[in-house]
Structure formats: structure tokens, C-alpha cells
Motif scaffolding. Structure first.
Motif, PDB file in Angstrom:
ATOM      1  N   ARG A   1       0.836  -1.200   0.000  1.00 21.11           N
ATOM      2  CA  ARG A   1       0.000   0.000   0.000  1.00 21.11           C
ATOM      3  C   ARG A   1       0.870   1.248   0.000  1.00 21.11           C
ATOM      4  O   ARG A   1       1.993   1.239   0.477  1.00 21.11           O
ATOM      5  N   GLU A   2       0.314   2.323  -0.535  1.00 23.79           N
ATOM      6  CA  GLU A   2       1.049   3.583  -0.624  1.00 23.79           C
ATOM      7  C   GLU A   2       1.195   4.244   0.737  1.00 23.79           C
ATOM      8  O   GLU A   2       2.240   4.809   1.057  1.00 23.79           O
ATOM      9  N   THR A   3       0.134   4.188   1.548  1.00 27.06           N
ATOM     10  CA  THR A   3       0.133   4.869   2.842  1.00 27.06           C
ATOM     11  C   THR A   3       0.193   3.843   3.961  1.00 27.06           C
ATOM     12  O   THR A   3      -0.687   2.991   4.083  1.00 27.06           O
ATOM     13  N   PRO A   4       1.235   3.878   4.790  1.00 28.02           N
ATOM     14  CA  PRO A   4       1.341   2.896   5.875  1.00 28.02           C
ATOM     15  C   PRO A   4       0.343   3.180   6.981  1.00 28.02           C
ATOM     16  O   PRO A   4      -0.207   4.290   7.087  1.00 28.02           O
ATOM     17  N   ALA A   5       0.100   2.180   7.822  1.00 27.54           N
ATOM     18  CA  ALA A   5      -0.713   2.373   9.020  1.00 27.54           C
ATOM     19  C   ALA A   5      -0.013   3.371   9.942  1.00 27.54           C
ATOM     20  O   ALA A   5       1.194   3.599   9.835  1.00 27.54           O
ATOM     21  N   PRO A   6      -0.754   4.004  10.860  1.00 30.91           N
ATOM     22  CA  PRO A   6      -0.147   5.044  11.712  1.00 30.91           C
ATOM     23  C   PRO A   6       1.107   4.583  12.447  1.00 30.91           C
ATOM     24  O   PRO A   6       2.118   5.294  12.479  1.00 30.91           O
ATOM     25  N   GLN A   7       1.067   3.401  13.060  1.00 33.06           N
ATOM     26  CA  GLN A   7       2.252   2.913  13.778  1.00 33.06           C
ATOM     27  C   GLN A   7       3.408   2.663  12.816  1.00 33.06           C
ATOM     28  O   GLN A   7       4.571   2.920  13.142  1.00 33.06           O
ATOM     29  N   GLU A   8       3.089   2.159  11.632  1.00 33.27           N
ATOM     30  CA  GLU A   8       4.126   1.895  10.642  1.00 33.27           C
ATOM     31  C   GLU A   8       4.816   3.179  10.208  1.00 33.27           C
ATOM     32  O   GLU A   8       6.047   3.214  10.065  1.00 33.27           O
TER      33      GLU A   8
ATOM     34  N   GLY B   1      11.439  -0.788  -4.525  1.00 34.99           N
ATOM     35  CA  GLY B   1      10.425  -0.936  -3.492  1.00 34.99           C
ATOM     36  C   GLY B   1       9.068  -0.373  -3.843  1.00 34.99           C
ATOM     37  O   GLY B   1       8.174  -0.361  -2.993  1.00 34.99           O
ATOM     38  N   SER B   2       8.855   0.079  -5.080  1.00 33.94           N
ATOM     39  CA  SER B   2       7.580   0.698  -5.445  1.00 33.94           C
ATOM     40  C   SER B   2       6.503  -0.358  -5.681  1.00 33.94           C
ATOM     41  O   SER B   2       6.796  -1.529  -5.962  1.00 33.94           O
ATOM     42  N   ARG B   3       5.261   0.071  -5.596  1.00 31.49           N
ATOM     43  CA  ARG B   3       4.146  -0.844  -5.858  1.00 31.49           C
ATOM     44  C   ARG B   3       4.168  -1.334  -7.295  1.00 31.49           C
ATOM     45  O   ARG B   3       3.825  -2.491  -7.575  1.00 31.49           O
ATOM     46  N   GLU B   4       4.587  -0.461  -8.209  1.00 30.45           N
ATOM     47  CA  GLU B   4       4.650  -0.852  -9.614  1.00 30.45           C
ATOM     48  C   GLU B   4       5.667  -1.981  -9.820  1.00 30.45           C
ATOM     49  O   GLU B   4       5.402  -2.944 -10.548  1.00 30.45           O
ATOM     50  N   THR B   5       6.823  -1.866  -9.162  1.00 27.77           N
ATOM     51  CA  THR B   5       7.823  -2.921  -9.280  1.00 27.77           C
ATOM     52  C   THR B   5       7.317  -4.216  -8.648  1.00 27.77           C
ATOM     53  O   THR B   5       7.492  -5.307  -9.203  1.00 27.77           O
TER      54      THR B   5
ATOM     55  N   SER C   1      -5.751   0.666   8.176  1.00 29.53           N
ATOM     56  CA  SER C   1      -5.230   1.003   9.502  1.00 29.53           C
ATOM     57  C   SER C   1      -4.606  -0.184  10.223  1.00 29.53           C
ATOM     58  O   SER C   1      -4.081  -0.024  11.332  1.00 29.53           O
ATOM     59  N   ASP C   2      -4.645  -1.386   9.626  1.00 31.84           N
ATOM     60  CA  ASP C   2      -4.084  -2.563  10.289  1.00 31.84           C
ATOM     61  C   ASP C   2      -2.572  -2.443  10.379  1.00 31.84           C
ATOM     62  O   ASP C   2      -1.885  -2.237   9.361  1.00 31.84           O
ATOM     63  N   TRP C   3      -2.029  -2.614  11.583  1.00 31.36           N
ATOM     64  CA  TRP C   3      -0.578  -2.534  11.792  1.00 31.36           C
ATOM     65  C   TRP C   3       0.027  -3.901  11.512  1.00 31.36           C
ATOM     66  O   TRP C   3      -0.088  -4.817  12.305  1.00 31.36           O
ATOM     67  N   LEU C   4       0.685  -4.019  10.350  1.00 32.34           N
ATOM     68  CA  LEU C   4       1.202  -5.301   9.892  1.00 32.34           C
ATOM     69  C   LEU C   4       2.725  -5.390   9.920  1.00 32.34           C
ATOM     70  O   LEU C   4       3.266  -6.501   9.918  1.00 32.34           O
TER      71      LEU C   4
ATOM     72  N   PRO D   1       1.375 -10.032  -1.653  1.00 35.07           N
ATOM     73  CA  PRO D   1       0.982  -8.625  -1.470  1.00 35.07           C
ATOM     74  C   PRO D   1      -0.428  -8.334  -1.973  1.00 35.07           C
ATOM     75  O   PRO D   1      -1.203  -7.637  -1.305  1.00 35.07           O
ATOM     76  N   ALA D   2      -0.758  -8.873  -3.145  1.00 36.83           N
ATOM     77  CA  ALA D   2      -2.098  -8.638  -3.691  1.00 36.83           C
ATOM     78  C   ALA D   2      -3.168  -9.301  -2.830  1.00 36.83           C
ATOM     79  O   ALA D   2      -4.239  -8.711  -2.586  1.00 36.83           O
ATOM     80  N   ARG D   3      -2.914 -10.511  -2.364  1.00 38.33           N
ATOM     81  CA  ARG D   3      -3.884 -11.192  -1.522  1.00 38.33           C
ATOM     82  C   ARG D   3      -4.061 -10.485  -0.183  1.00 38.33           C
ATOM     83  O   ARG D   3      -5.176 -10.393   0.350  1.00 38.33           O
ATOM     84  N   LEU D   4      -2.967  -9.990   0.385  1.00 35.71           N
ATOM     85  CA  LEU D   4      -3.076  -9.250   1.641  1.00 35.71           C
ATOM     86  C   LEU D   4      -3.926  -7.998   1.460  1.00 35.71           C
ATOM     87  O   LEU D   4      -4.729  -7.640   2.339  1.00 35.71           O
ATOM     88  N   ALA D   5      -3.721  -7.314   0.349  1.00 34.33           N
ATOM     89  CA  ALA D   5      -4.464  -6.083   0.096  1.00 34.33           C
ATOM     90  C   ALA D   5      -5.968  -6.317   0.092  1.00 34.33           C
ATOM     91  O   ALA D   5      -6.751  -5.405   0.386  1.00 34.33           O
TER      92      ALA D   5
END
Length: 344
Positions: A247-254, A278-282, A315-318, A305-309
Motif C-alpha cells: 500500500r502507498e500509505t502505511p498504518a499510523p504505527q508503521e 520498493g515501489s508498488r509498480e515494481t 489502519s491494520d498494523w502489519l 501482497p495482492a492477496r493481503l491487500a
């Protein structure tokens, strides 16, 4: 107090575990985990394999031999479970305890390993294992990112972490032998300077790095399939999730942790070190290429990564850092692997 101390105090145990001054060097493999390591967060057996926990006990490659069959979670630091608060909260332990508990799961990895080293680790320890029915390789980043390292003369193999140190020492050894190995009168002329590192042609393109990483991974999967065929084990490959591939925007703790890591790092920010790798496109392009390659070989593939998304909230801290997971992250990755591969 730093955010890492506040949010992820267990990382101090991992820093101790990865102390370069205590690193264990092994023949052929180069390096592996410290054996008999003890801490609140991470513990290893007599060989250096991390201990996994299941509903009825614990196990590891170098521990008390189980009757089998067992299952292996192969890879680098993700397989090891770097960042988990305990041995019981690694991906392997969550598979064994909850998501695919029909057989024990062993962690079968170490930080820094690339695709070839993962294969070598299995070759060197296969004789210690009971029957194996599942081999899940969760990997990809180390093999890809090592493609940034140019000029390392490793023949047809991919570069590995700390290979510059290896080549420096080998060059010193060659120079020493050049001075002592033969009497001076045998030499017809000046000996050329010993070369251990080829001229650097420049950083390869991201597309080139993806092609190289996929080729290496596919070559090693061929060997995995040959070895697994003798035992009837199924081999699967899962692309490890990076925070920046998810994801582009990390969770707050991340975000607190990532910003602090960038500030404290001696090696520059994440962007400076890895850039578009490290980009999403890559990540998406790499997953697509790996998926196509695995399909040609009949190897089940998980675009983790796609399945996790699909299953987590923004907001999930992973993640404890951009490449390793919290206990919740390990649990949801274990669930994704079990669901995607039909593990029970």
C-alpha cells in the motif's frame, strides 16, 4: 523514547541475534543463524534453526526428531520470523497452531539468504529431516535487490549479501599466494594485479533486475522440484510482502517506525537505498513475472501482497519495518498462505 523502543521492543533481541561479530559462518552456505540463541523474542536449536510452536508442543530441524510428515517454510528473514514477539507468533508457528495444523511446520531460513542459498540450506540439512509433504518458499526480495549490486564476479550465480567482504578477503589471499607460492625465478614477467571484482557497468534497469531475479528463482525451483519429487512433497512459491508493495500509505504505527528508521539509518533512507525496487509498480511487475514463470513449471504461486491487500484494512498494523511483520502481520500472512494453497 524512540518509536522502535516503544512500539517494537522485541527488535532489541533481533539486533543481538544479528550481531555481525557473532555471525556464524558455514561451509558452502556462507552464513547462518546463531545456534542455541536464547531470548524472550527468538530462540534457536543446536543448528541455528528457529523453534516453531504447535498445539501440542514445539519442533525444529535440529530439535527432537518428529515422525513426520512435516512442512517447511523456506526463505530469508521472513521465514525466520524476524520481528515476531515470540517463537509462537512466527508465520510457521501460526500455520502449525491455527491455519494449517494437520502437520508440524518448521522455519527453514535465515536473514540475508538469497534464492540459491535457500536451496543450499535444504541440500545441507535434508538428511536430518523426517518425511516432508509441503515446501512453501516465501521469498523474492533479497534475490531482486541483490541485482542492484554490479561488478561482483560471481559467474552465473547471483550476488549475495556481504559478498564484497568475501571478495576483499579472497583478493588478499590471492595476493599472499602470489608472493609466496612460486620461486621468483619461475616468473617470466610481472604478475598482473589480482582481480576479484569486474568493472562496474552501472546499475541495471529495474526491468533487467526483475528478469534476472525471475531467471535465478526459476532455475532454483527446478532443483527444488527434482529434490522434492523423491519425497512426494509439493513445492509452492509465495512472493514475500513488502510494506511498500502492499500500500502507498502505511498504518499510523508503521509511519512512525518507518520515519524513524529513515532518520537513524547509517545507509540512507529507504528511497535512497532501494528506489523504485520498493515501489508498488515494481512489486506488481515482479509478481506477474514470477507468477507466469511458476505457471510454466506447474508450481503453485501466491501473489501475497495482492492477496493481503484484499483482506486487510488500511489502519491494520502489519509491519515492524518495511520488510518484516508484527504478530498480526504474521498471522494474516499465514492465513493467506493456507487459503491460497489449500493447506489444512
Amino acid at each position: 523514547m524512540r518509536q522502535t523502543e516503544l512500539l517494537t521492543p522485541q527488535l532489541s533481541d533481533y539486533l543481538d541475534f544479528l550481531d555481525r561479530g557473532e555471525m556464524r559462518y558455514l561451509p558452502y552456505l556462507m552464513y547462518f543463524n546463531r545456534p542455541n540463541f536464547r531470548s524472550a523474542a527468538i530462540n534457536t536449536d543446536r543448528l541455528g534453526f528457529r523453534i516453531s510452536h504447535g498445539p501440542d508442543g514445539a519442533g525444529s530441524v535440529g530439535g527432537e526428531r518428529l515422525d513426520g510428515p512435516v512442512r517447511l517454510l523456506v526463505g530469508g528473514s521472513v521465514s525466520l520470523g524476524y520481528g515476531a514477539t515470540s517463537d509462537a507468533t512466527t508465520i510457521a508457528s501460526r500455520l502449525w497452531t491455527k491455519h494449517a495444523p494437520s502437520h508440524p511446520w518448521f522455519t527453514f531460513g535465515a536473514p540475508y539468504l538469497n534464492s540459491t542459498q535457500e536451496l543450499l540450506l535444504f541440500m545441507l540439512h535434508r538428511h536430518l529431516l523426517p518425511p516432508v509433504d509441503e515446501i512453501v518458499v516465501i521469498s523474492g526480495f533479497n534475490t531482486l535487490v541483490m541485482g542492484q549490486l554490479t561488478g561482483a564476479d560471481v559467474g552465473v550465480q547471483e550476488p549475495f549479501f556481504f559478498c564484497n567482504e568475501y571478495f576483499e578477503k579472497m583478493q588478499e589471499l590471492r595476493a599472499r599466494y602470489a608472493d609466496t607460492a612460486k620461486p621468483k625465478r619461475w616468473r617470466a614477467g610481472p604478475r598482473p594485479a589480482s582481480q576479484s571484482v569486474a568493472p562496474t557497468p552501472g546499475r541495471p534497469t529495474t526491468a533487467g533486475m526483475i528478469r534476472s531475479a525471475v531467471d535465478v528463482t526459476l532455475r532454483n525451483l527446478d532443483s527444488w522440484l527434482v529434490m522434492a519429487a523423491a519425497t512426494g512433497a509439493r513445492v509452492s512459491f509465495a512472493l514475500q510482502p513488502l510494506a511498500t508493495w502492499l500500500r502507498e500509505t502505511p498504518a499510523p504505527q508503521e509511519k512512525l517506525l518507518f520515519d524513524e528508521f529513515d532518520t537513524l539509518s547509517d545507509y540512507g533512507t529507504w528511497e535512497e537505498r532501494y528506489g523504485d525496487v520498493g515501489s508498488r509498480e515494481t512489486g506488481a511487475a515482479y509478481a506477474a513475472a514470477l507468477g507466469e514463470a511458476c505457471a510454466r513449471k506447474g508450481v503453485p504461486f501466491v501473489d501475497t501482497p495482492a492477496r493481503l491487500a484484499e483482506v486487510v484494512d488500511p489502519s491494520d498494523w502489519l509491519f515492524v519495518d518495511r520488510g518484516h511483520y508484527t504478530d498480526e502481520g504474521n498471522d494474516v500472512v499465514a492465513q493467506v498462505l493456507a487459503d491460497s494453497l489449500g493447506l489444512t
